[in-house]
Design a protein around this motif. Sequence first.
Motif, mmCIF file in Angstrom:
data_model
loop_
_atom_site.group_PDB
_atom_site.id
_atom_site.type_symbol
_atom_site.label_atom_id
_atom_site.label_comp_id
_atom_site.label_asym_id
_atom_site.label_seq_id
_atom_site.Cartn_x
_atom_site.Cartn_y
_atom_site.Cartn_z
ATOM 1 N N VAL A 99 0.835 -1.200 0.000
ATOM 2 C CA VAL A 99 0.000 0.000 0.000
ATOM 3 C C VAL A 99 0.873 1.253 0.000
ATOM 4 O O VAL A 99 0.664 2.182 -0.776
ATOM 5 N N VAL A 100 1.875 1.259 0.874
ATOM 6 C CA VAL A 100 2.714 2.451 1.040
ATOM 7 C C VAL A 100 3.513 2.749 -0.219
ATOM 8 O O VAL A 100 3.623 3.903 -0.651
ATOM 9 N N ARG A 101 4.079 1.716 -0.825
ATOM 10 C CA ARG A 101 4.981 1.902 -1.964
ATOM 11 C C ARG A 101 4.290 1.699 -3.322
ATOM 12 O O ARG A 101 4.939 1.828 -4.367
ATOM 13 N N ASP A 102 2.990 1.356 -3.269
ATOM 14 C CA ASP A 102 2.243 1.096 -4.499
ATOM 15 C C ASP A 102 2.958 0.039 -5.340
ATOM 16 O O ASP A 102 3.139 0.191 -6.552
ATOM 17 N N ASP A 103 3.347 -1.037 -4.662
ATOM 18 C CA ASP A 103 4.145 -2.097 -5.306
ATOM 19 C C ASP A 103 3.609 -3.458 -4.860
ATOM 20 O O ASP A 103 3.774 -3.846 -3.703
ATOM 21 N N PRO A 104 2.976 -4.213 -5.747
ATOM 22 C CA PRO A 104 2.352 -5.484 -5.364
ATOM 23 C C PRO A 104 3.348 -6.585 -5.007
ATOM 24 O O PRO A 104 2.961 -7.611 -4.438
ATOM 25 N N SER A 105 4.615 -6.404 -5.323
ATOM 26 C CA SER A 105 5.590 -7.474 -5.088
ATOM 27 C C SER A 105 5.735 -7.807 -3.607
ATOM 28 O O SER A 105 6.066 -8.944 -3.247
ATOM 29 N N TYR A 106 5.494 -6.838 -2.726
ATOM 30 C CA TYR A 106 5.640 -7.090 -1.284
ATOM 31 C C TYR A 106 4.575 -8.074 -0.792
ATOM 32 O O TYR A 106 4.879 -9.052 -0.096
ATOM 33 N N GLU B 127 2.920 -10.075 -2.719
ATOM 34 C CA GLU B 127 3.169 -11.305 -3.462
ATOM 35 C C GLU B 127 4.202 -12.172 -2.752
ATOM 36 O O GLU B 127 4.087 -13.414 -2.723
ATOM 37 N N SER B 128 5.210 -11.545 -2.131
ATOM 38 C CA SER B 128 6.238 -12.312 -1.425
ATOM 39 C C SER B 128 5.655 -13.053 -0.224
ATOM 40 O O SER B 128 6.166 -14.100 0.176
ATOM 41 N N VAL B 129 4.583 -12.514 0.341
ATOM 42 C CA VAL B 129 3.909 -13.180 1.458
ATOM 43 C C VAL B 129 3.133 -14.398 0.951
ATOM 44 O O VAL B 129 3.185 -15.488 1.540
ATOM 45 N N ILE B 130 2.433 -14.221 -0.148
ATOM 46 C CA ILE B 130 1.647 -15.319 -0.720
ATOM 47 C C ILE B 130 2.528 -16.506 -1.059
ATOM 48 O O ILE B 130 2.140 -17.673 -0.868
ATOM 49 N N ASN B 131 3.737 -16.228 -1.538
ATOM 50 C CA ASN B 131 4.629 -17.295 -1.999
ATOM 51 C C ASN B 131 5.538 -17.848 -0.901
ATOM 52 O O ASN B 131 6.385 -18.697 -1.176
ATOM 53 N N ASN B 132 5.362 -17.379 0.316
ATOM 54 C CA ASN B 132 6.230 -17.812 1.426
ATOM 55 C C ASN B 132 5.547 -18.946 2.200
ATOM 56 O O ASN B 132 4.579 -18.707 2.924
ATOM 57 N N PRO B 133 6.054 -20.174 2.098
ATOM 58 C CA PRO B 133 5.407 -21.308 2.786
ATOM 59 C C PRO B 133 5.550 -21.260 4.303
ATOM 60 O O PRO B 133 4.863 -22.002 5.015
ATOM 61 N N ASN B 134 6.432 -20.404 4.807
ATOM 62 C CA ASN B 134 6.620 -20.283 6.255
ATOM 63 C C ASN B 134 5.601 -19.359 6.911
ATOM 64 O O ASN B 134 5.554 -19.250 8.131
ATOM 65 N N ILE B 135 4.810 -18.695 6.102
ATOM 66 C CA ILE B 135 3.769 -17.792 6.597
ATOM 67 C C ILE B 135 2.467 -18.576 6.724
ATOM 68 O O ILE B 135 2.167 -19.463 5.917
ATOM 69 N N ALA C 80 -3.193 -11.652 2.255
ATOM 70 C CA ALA C 80 -2.349 -11.005 1.252
ATOM 71 C C ALA C 80 -3.013 -11.065 -0.126
ATOM 72 O O ALA C 80 -2.957 -10.099 -0.903
ATOM 73 N N CYS C 81 -3.634 -12.206 -0.438
ATOM 74 C CA CYS C 81 -4.394 -12.329 -1.692
ATOM 75 C C CYS C 81 -5.528 -11.316 -1.744
ATOM 76 O O CYS C 81 -5.749 -10.649 -2.771
ATOM 77 N N LYS C 82 -6.245 -11.194 -0.652
ATOM 78 C CA LYS C 82 -7.355 -10.241 -0.591
ATOM 79 C C LYS C 82 -6.853 -8.808 -0.813
ATOM 80 O O LYS C 82 -7.510 -8.006 -1.478
ATOM 81 N N SER C 83 -5.678 -8.514 -0.240
ATOM 82 C CA SER C 83 -5.137 -7.158 -0.413
ATOM 83 C C SER C 83 -4.804 -6.886 -1.878
ATOM 84 O O SER C 83 -4.999 -5.763 -2.370
ATOM 85 N N LEU C 84 -4.298 -7.903 -2.569
ATOM 86 C CA LEU C 84 -3.967 -7.714 -3.983
ATOM 87 C C LEU C 84 -5.207 -7.699 -4.863
ATOM 88 O O LEU C 84 -5.217 -7.051 -5.923
ATOM 89 N N MET C 85 -6.255 -8.402 -4.453
ATOM 90 C CA MET C 85 -7.536 -8.273 -5.163
ATOM 91 C C MET C 85 -7.984 -6.820 -5.158
ATOM 92 O O MET C 85 -8.342 -6.250 -6.194
ATOM 93 N N GLU C 86 -7.924 -6.204 -3.961
ATOM 94 C CA GLU C 86 -8.325 -4.798 -3.838
ATOM 95 C C GLU C 86 -7.372 -3.892 -4.613
ATOM 96 O O GLU C 86 -7.804 -2.938 -5.280
ATOM 97 N N TYR C 87 -6.082 -4.202 -4.521
ATOM 98 C CA TYR C 87 -5.071 -3.383 -5.203
ATOM 99 C C TYR C 87 -5.361 -3.324 -6.709
ATOM 100 O O TYR C 87 -5.406 -2.234 -7.321
#
Length: 395
Positions: free
Chosen positions: A330-337, A339-347, A355-362
């Motif tokens: 949100v702060v940097r207007d950059d979806p990669s941040y 996305e890194s959460v979605i792809n992290n199996p340790n989360i 994180a998916c919901k946030s990118l849907m809105e984005y």
Amino acid sequence: MSTVEYTASSTLAKIKLGRRISELMTEKGDAYSIRAFAEKIGMNRETFRQMLLGTRRIAPSELELISKGLNVSPERLKQEDTFQKEQELVKVLTGKKRTKVMLIRANALAMELVEVAKGMTERGNSLNLLGRVLFVQERFEEAHQTWLTAYEYAKSVETEFDDKQLLYLVTSNLMLTSSIRKEYSQIEEMLKLVEEVFSDDPNKLGRAYYTRMKMYEDRGELVQAKKLAYRSLELFEQTNDKKQIGHALINVAHYEYIAGDYKTSARLLVSAINTVQEFEGILILAVKEYVKSLLQLRDYDMAMQVLNEYESLAQEYPEYWGRLQVMQTVVRDDPSYAESVINNPNISQTLRYLACKSLMEYYFLKDDGESAIRYYEKSRMLSGTKSEFLNEEGF
């Protein structure tokens, strides 16, 4: 934003020998009065009474007589036989890392301590420790029931010996499990007892107000909950305990956030951050909540500054790191941040779903329907939901 919960812990306190003997005699019934027991072991009644009061030293030969009369070993009477087990258990409970194997061992140790415990104080203390093990294992109902049993011993100890420590520990833990379970049917009598016994102790009263706060929040009475949160803060501020004050500041900020007063919420969280600098586990929570308030205020410059300042700390706490990464998007207007959460199996799966919901809105706000649908499909996979409409109210 979620409220912070308090915990109370203690080791098995070494009980004074005279009191320990008195407790074991009481547990054995009326046949073990001072007079009857002194006669049984061939000791002068007044001499024995002074031993119980702690005004006369108990010689090794006398201890042997008393132990034999109580049908316990001198080591059991002096609690020496459980010392190593207690230390091992406490080490697990207070350590930063607890593996599944360690917790299985801790449970076995706690059960052994409960089984050999004698006298109201040792029984209550051992049950309190067992409750802590169950709590750490997230077996909250069992922990609560264990602490309820310990509570009965704690009340007896307070009444008999004017010793409030066990009562404080057990009531603190019961207040915690009541709020976690959102079940308060037995809490009112206990809170009244706490407020009566600890009427001059702001720390313990602060915990009681915290529990009432949670009770009203769970009932949906947020205005009253906020009043109780502020009262809890006032009490903790009298203790000069930075950790508890920080907890309480985060709690009042929580209610201001819910009420939509993001400016006040942010101000309170700045105070919390300044207060809990030495307590990293609380600090990272305060930082996360502060950034949320800043985003609501559209103060992206300050949010970015805070995110940069605490980036290294966040990496030590994966779930908080994940939340802050989503806010970085949100702060940097950059979806990669995000996305890194979605792809992290340790989360956790829950956070990856958010994180998916946030990118849907984005992407919806970017008028990119194709990308929004892609993350909608990912969120459905993570949530395991097949038919959202079936769960809608009124369907």
